[in-house]
Design a protein around this motif. Structure first.
Motif, PDB file in Angstrom:
ATOM      1  N   ASP A   1       5.630 -10.267  -9.253  1.00 41.81           N
ATOM      2  CA  ASP A   1       5.051  -9.253  -8.295  1.00 41.81           C
ATOM      3  C   ASP A   1       5.420  -7.766  -8.718  1.00 41.81           C
ATOM      4  O   ASP A   1       4.785  -6.521  -8.198  1.00 41.81           O
ATOM      5  N   MET A   2       5.552  -7.704  -9.844  1.00 42.17           N
ATOM      6  CA  MET A   2       5.770  -6.410 -10.657  1.00 42.17           C
ATOM      7  C   MET A   2       4.144  -5.703 -10.634  1.00 42.17           C
ATOM      8  O   MET A   2       3.569  -4.458 -10.385  1.00 42.17           O
TER       9      MET A   2
ATOM     10  N   PHE B   1      -1.918   2.762   5.228  1.00 40.04           N
ATOM     11  CA  PHE B   1      -0.861   2.178   5.871  1.00 40.04           C
ATOM     12  C   PHE B   1      -0.698   0.724   6.325  1.00 40.04           C
ATOM     13  O   PHE B   1       0.299   0.393   5.727  1.00 40.04           O
TER      14      PHE B   1
ATOM     15  N   ALA C   1       0.165   0.070  -6.242  1.00 42.16           N
ATOM     16  CA  ALA C   1       0.635   1.199  -5.468  1.00 42.16           C
ATOM     17  C   ALA C   1      -0.768   2.262  -6.655  1.00 42.16           C
ATOM     18  O   ALA C   1      -0.795   3.568  -5.247  1.00 42.16           O
TER      19      ALA C   1
ATOM     20  N   VAL D   1       4.367  -8.857   0.321  1.00 39.70           N
ATOM     21  CA  VAL D   1       4.528  -9.093  -0.715  1.00 39.70           C
ATOM     22  C   VAL D   1       5.697  -9.844  -1.273  1.00 39.70           C
ATOM     23  O   VAL D   1       6.286 -10.509  -1.944  1.00 39.70           O
ATOM     24  N   ALA D   2       6.875  -8.588  -0.745  1.00 37.69           N
ATOM     25  CA  ALA D   2       8.005  -8.468  -1.822  1.00 37.69           C
ATOM     26  C   ALA D   2       9.283  -9.350  -0.577  1.00 37.69           C
ATOM     27  O   ALA D   2       9.916  -9.596  -1.337  1.00 37.69           O
ATOM     28  N   LYS D   3       8.609  -9.286   0.315  1.00 34.82           N
ATOM     29  CA  LYS D   3       9.539  -9.518   1.700  1.00 34.82           C
ATOM     30  C   LYS D   3       8.848 -11.651   1.796  1.00 34.82           C
ATOM     31  O   LYS D   3      10.372 -12.124   1.892  1.00 34.82           O
TER      32      LYS D   3
ATOM     33  N   GLU E   1       8.353 -14.766   2.158  1.00 35.67           N
ATOM     34  CA  GLU E   1       8.263 -16.088   0.998  1.00 35.67           C
ATOM     35  C   GLU E   1       6.774 -16.983   0.852  1.00 35.67           C
ATOM     36  O   GLU E   1       6.499 -16.797  -0.614  1.00 35.67           O
TER      37      GLU E   1
ATOM     38  N   THR F   1       0.688  -0.355   2.070  1.00 39.23           N
ATOM     39  CA  THR F   1       2.120  -0.026   2.439  1.00 39.23           C
ATOM     40  C   THR F   1       2.558  -1.350   3.364  1.00 39.23           C
ATOM     41  O   THR F   1       3.901  -2.020   2.388  1.00 39.23           O
ATOM     42  N   LEU F   2       2.156  -1.719   3.904  1.00 35.64           N
ATOM     43  CA  LEU F   2       2.228  -2.750   4.985  1.00 35.64           C
ATOM     44  C   LEU F   2       2.402  -4.540   3.984  1.00 35.64           C
ATOM     45  O   LEU F   2       2.409  -4.814   3.954  1.00 35.64           O
TER      46      LEU F   2
ATOM     47  N   GLY G   1       2.452  -5.253  -7.412  1.00 34.50           N
ATOM     48  CA  GLY G   1       2.572  -4.062  -6.448  1.00 34.50           C
ATOM     49  C   GLY G   1       2.778  -2.778  -7.257  1.00 34.50           C
ATOM     50  O   GLY G   1       1.827  -2.141  -6.418  1.00 34.50           O
ATOM     51  N   LEU G   2       2.406  -2.621  -8.593  1.00 34.94           N
ATOM     52  CA  LEU G   2       2.369  -1.415  -9.372  1.00 34.94           C
ATOM     53  C   LEU G   2       0.970  -1.838  -9.057  1.00 34.94           C
ATOM     54  O   LEU G   2       0.207   0.089  -8.853  1.00 34.94           O
TER      55      LEU G   2
ATOM     56  N   ASP H   1       5.205 -15.000  -1.899  1.00 35.63           N
ATOM     57  CA  ASP H   1       5.442 -14.583  -2.990  1.00 35.63           C
ATOM     58  C   ASP H   1       4.904 -15.041  -4.015  1.00 35.63           C
ATOM     59  O   ASP H   1       4.832 -16.419  -4.186  1.00 35.63           O
TER      60      ASP H   1
ATOM     61  N   VAL I   1       5.105  -4.875   0.582  1.00 39.27           N
ATOM     62  CA  VAL I   1       6.357  -4.532   1.577  1.00 39.27           C
ATOM     63  C   VAL I   1       5.911  -6.266   1.462  1.00 39.27           C
ATOM     64  O   VAL I   1       7.270  -7.539   1.718  1.00 39.27           O
TER      65      VAL I   1
END
Lengths: 112, 546
Positions: free
Chosen positions: A49-50, A23, A57, A32-34, A36, A26-27, A53-54, A39, A30
């Motif tokens: 970011d890629m 959990f 995951a 990191v993507a949302k 600033e 996952t937060l 993110g990967l 960022d 999000v």
């Protein structure tokens, strides 16, 4: 398998901990993507970011595979099955790389 | 029948058979999804259009991730409960798992539905506009939404009639008798009847029947002519075959021992064939390939969904023909086939890309774009430029620059949030204050909510439309992969839930007889369930956040 009732009872806490970690991760993805201030790299979506993110995951997937799918104590044969699945899966992804050097136009390939 | 090695492990593998089977299956699944991810990477790296980056609403995806992770935990606990022989707990955990699966699919359904109601148009100059289309004829750049302001957006819009039909004032309809298909008569039948289409000229069918000039169009009439045409064609080809056969017999008799490639054989054959055909001259029939109908009053309105055909010249008031998939051609004058759109997204990235390819200054291309010749769209763009400048100012000291997305894409939050503000008001506000005006994630759960927010309207004439589609796999390769992978993943969720539900509802008997067997089954089903979760763990960031 070492799945005696006693061993399982000892694992309950671990399962909950892994669930909570999933959990939280996952937060984090999000966030990191949302947000600033989280960022990384240049503004907006970029290589950094890629990769982040990967990686998150991948970390989550590893936890699920190791703990929930019991891959941390499994028989050898299963490692072979799943391992080869992943190897061939990556092979499929790598295949698209061939498009970078199209053999039809690549002189070294057919010796033209 | 006794199935061996269900509970106890086989000696050579050290595993029970079910486990080997599920892992073999999962390995094949890894390769299946690996191939699909590979396709995604390929399409993205080689895309010849600006990739829709981070355009999906994140909240449904995020909730779905939580739901799937949660169900992964509960399915583990369902198995633990069985191992500890706690049937009641097993029931509870398994029920939660299945409810989670259902919730996941419901959220997916909400997302898909919003996408299928959301229209996108790529204009002739590659500007992309997004929004909800409203019924044709009801558009006009209206400021009052009185007639359809208070209902559930698109769902009720649909009831008002077609949104993107091709319209033509028909002067004649030519029906191709070889290809005509019932379905087209069923689609257009009522319109033909309304227009009072009648046969333009007397038609002598090859079988001898005569269709009188002015005969009303009807399925029976077309069927009669079609049957006659097909009969004639069949009759003629039978005669041809017979003539050919006899000609060959003649040649063989006249030139024994000669082979077919020799010159005199060829010459004689050609001669004999025409001779034998001439003998049958009277038996040949002249097929009538098409029927032409005209409207009784000289002109009639025909309106069809773009799925069925293409308009040769969409410019209103000019001569055009509408060619349907069954080769029916409707000749006439193009009528108003424009699409009315409540705009909730503007994207100039493709315009810029094309402009740069041609060596044109992007700002010039944007300012000259068809869209910005409209006051309400120009206002949005002016505000957007101001906001981009404010953004640039704010992130400057961090060393950041606005991205292509920031500069050239206007999303629905911005359009909705700034509608009430004038550009003078915005000038006095800081960037953070402006961002606070945007609707939040919950308000736009699965995208812009057109029943709550009024978006500016625009009417796009058909000749300005380069390509239009709802956000379905047809729109671009991103949505094609999105629907393919999430759709396949959704099917896995359904299949997994069905298997787990079977254990829940029909497992009691097995639990009483051999609880360890049921525990093993739940473990196997659980392994599949974890795999489904694992795929989603990758899908969520890749499709929603990248």
């Amino acid at each position: 398998m070492a799945d005696s009732p006693e061993a399982i009872k000892r694992h309950i806490k671990l399962y909950l901990l892994i669930g909570a970690t999933l959990f939280a991760c996952t937060l984090l993805t999000v966030a990191v993507a949302k947000f600033e201030f989280l960022d990384f790299g240049s503004r907006g979506f970029g290589t950094a970011d890629m990769v982040i993110g990967l990686l998150i995951a991948l970390f989550k997937a590893t936890l699920v595979a190791l703990i929930f799918m019991h891959l941390n104590h499994e028989k050898k044969m299963i490692y072979w099955f799943f391992g080869m699945g992943i190897v061939f899966g990556f092979f499929l992804i790598a295949l698209t790389g061939l498009a970078f050097s199209d053999p039809i136009y690549f002189e070294g390939f057919f010796g033209r | 029948m006794e199935i061996p090695y269900i509970v106890e492990p086989r000696k050579d593998t050290g595993l029970n058979n079910s486990k080997i089977a599920i892992w073999l299956f999962l390995a094949s699944e890894v390769m299946l999804f690996g191939g699909l991810f590979s396709g995604y990477v390929f399409l993205r790296v080689y895309a010849d259009y600006p990739w829709p980056e981070r355009t999906l609403p994140v909240l449904p995806g995020l909730i779905n991730t939580f739901v799937l992770i949660g169900s992964s935990v509960t399915v583990v606990f369902a198995w633990v409960s069985l191992k500890l022989r706690q049937w009641r707990k097993f029931q509870i955990y398994m029920t939660i798992t299945i409810v989670c699966a259902a919730l996941f699919m419901v959220l997916k359904g909400i997302e898909y539905k919003a996408k299928f109601a959301h229209q996108a148009i790529r204009l002739d100059d590659y500007t992309v506009i997004e929004g909800h289309a409203h019924p044709q004829g009801a558009h006009a750049d209206h400021t009052d939404h009185g007639d359809h302001g208070d209902h559930d957006g698109h769902a009720a819009h649909g009831a008002h009639g077609p949104k993107k039909n091709l319209n033509i004032s028909a002067e004649s309809v030519q029906i191709n008798l070889r290809r005509v298909d019932d379905i087209y008569y069923e689609v257009l039948g009522a319109q033909y009847d309304d227009g009072g289409f009648v046969l333009a000229d007397e038609v002598k069918l090859s079988g001898g029947a005569v269709l009188a000039k002015g005969a009303k169009i009807s399925k029976a009439l077309i069927e009669q002519a079609k049957d006659d045409f097909l009969d004639a064609v069949a009759n003629n080809s039978e005669l041809d075959i017979a003539a050919n056969r006899e000609a060959w017999v003649d040649v063989r008799a006249a030139l024994p021992g000669k082979r077919y490639w020799e010159k005199d054989v060829k010459e004689l054959l050609v001669k004999q064939i025409s001779l034998r055909k001439a003998e049958r001259k009277d038996q040949y029939r002249l097929p009538v390939p098409s029927l032409t109908f005209v409207p009784a009053s000289g002109q009639a309105q025909i309106s069809v969904d773009p799925y069925w055909g293409k308009l040769s010249n969409p410019k209103q008031g000019e001569k055009a023909n509408l060619k349907l998939k069954d080769q029916t051609v409707i000749f006439g004058i193009a009528a108003d086939s424009s699409i009315g759109l409540d705009v909730d997204g503007i994207d100039f990235r493709h315009t810029v890309m094309k402009a740069e390819e041609k060596g044109i200054d992007p700002t010039v291309a944007i300012n000259n774009s068809w869209l910005l010749q409209h006051e309400n769209m120009k206002a949005i763009w002016e505000k957007h430029k101001l906001i981009t400048a404010k953004l640039e100012e704010r992130i400057k000291d961090k060393g950041h620059k606005p991205t292509e997305n920031d500069i050239y894409r206007i999303n629905w939050q911005e359009i909705a949030g700034l509608q009430e503000k004038t550009i003078e008001e915005l000038e006095t506000m800081s960037h953070a204050e402006i961002l606070a005006l945007y609707p939040g994630d919950i308000e736009g759960f699965a995208g812009p909510n057109h029943s709550k927010i009024e978006f500016p309207s625009i009417t796009v004439p058909r000749e300005q439309v380069r390509f239009e589609s709802v956000f379905s796999p047809r729109w671009n390769t991103y949505y094609a992969t999105y629907f393919t992978i999430t759709g396949l993943h959704g099917l896995h969720v359904i299949a997994g839930a069905l298997v787990l539900a079977y254990y829940l509802f029909f497992g009691r008997k097995m639990y009483n007889e051999n609880p360890e067997w049921l525990a093993n089954r739940v473990e196997i089903g659980g392994l599949f369930w974890h795999f489904v979760d694992l795929v989603w763990i990758f899908l969520f960031p890749i499709l929603y956040l990248m």
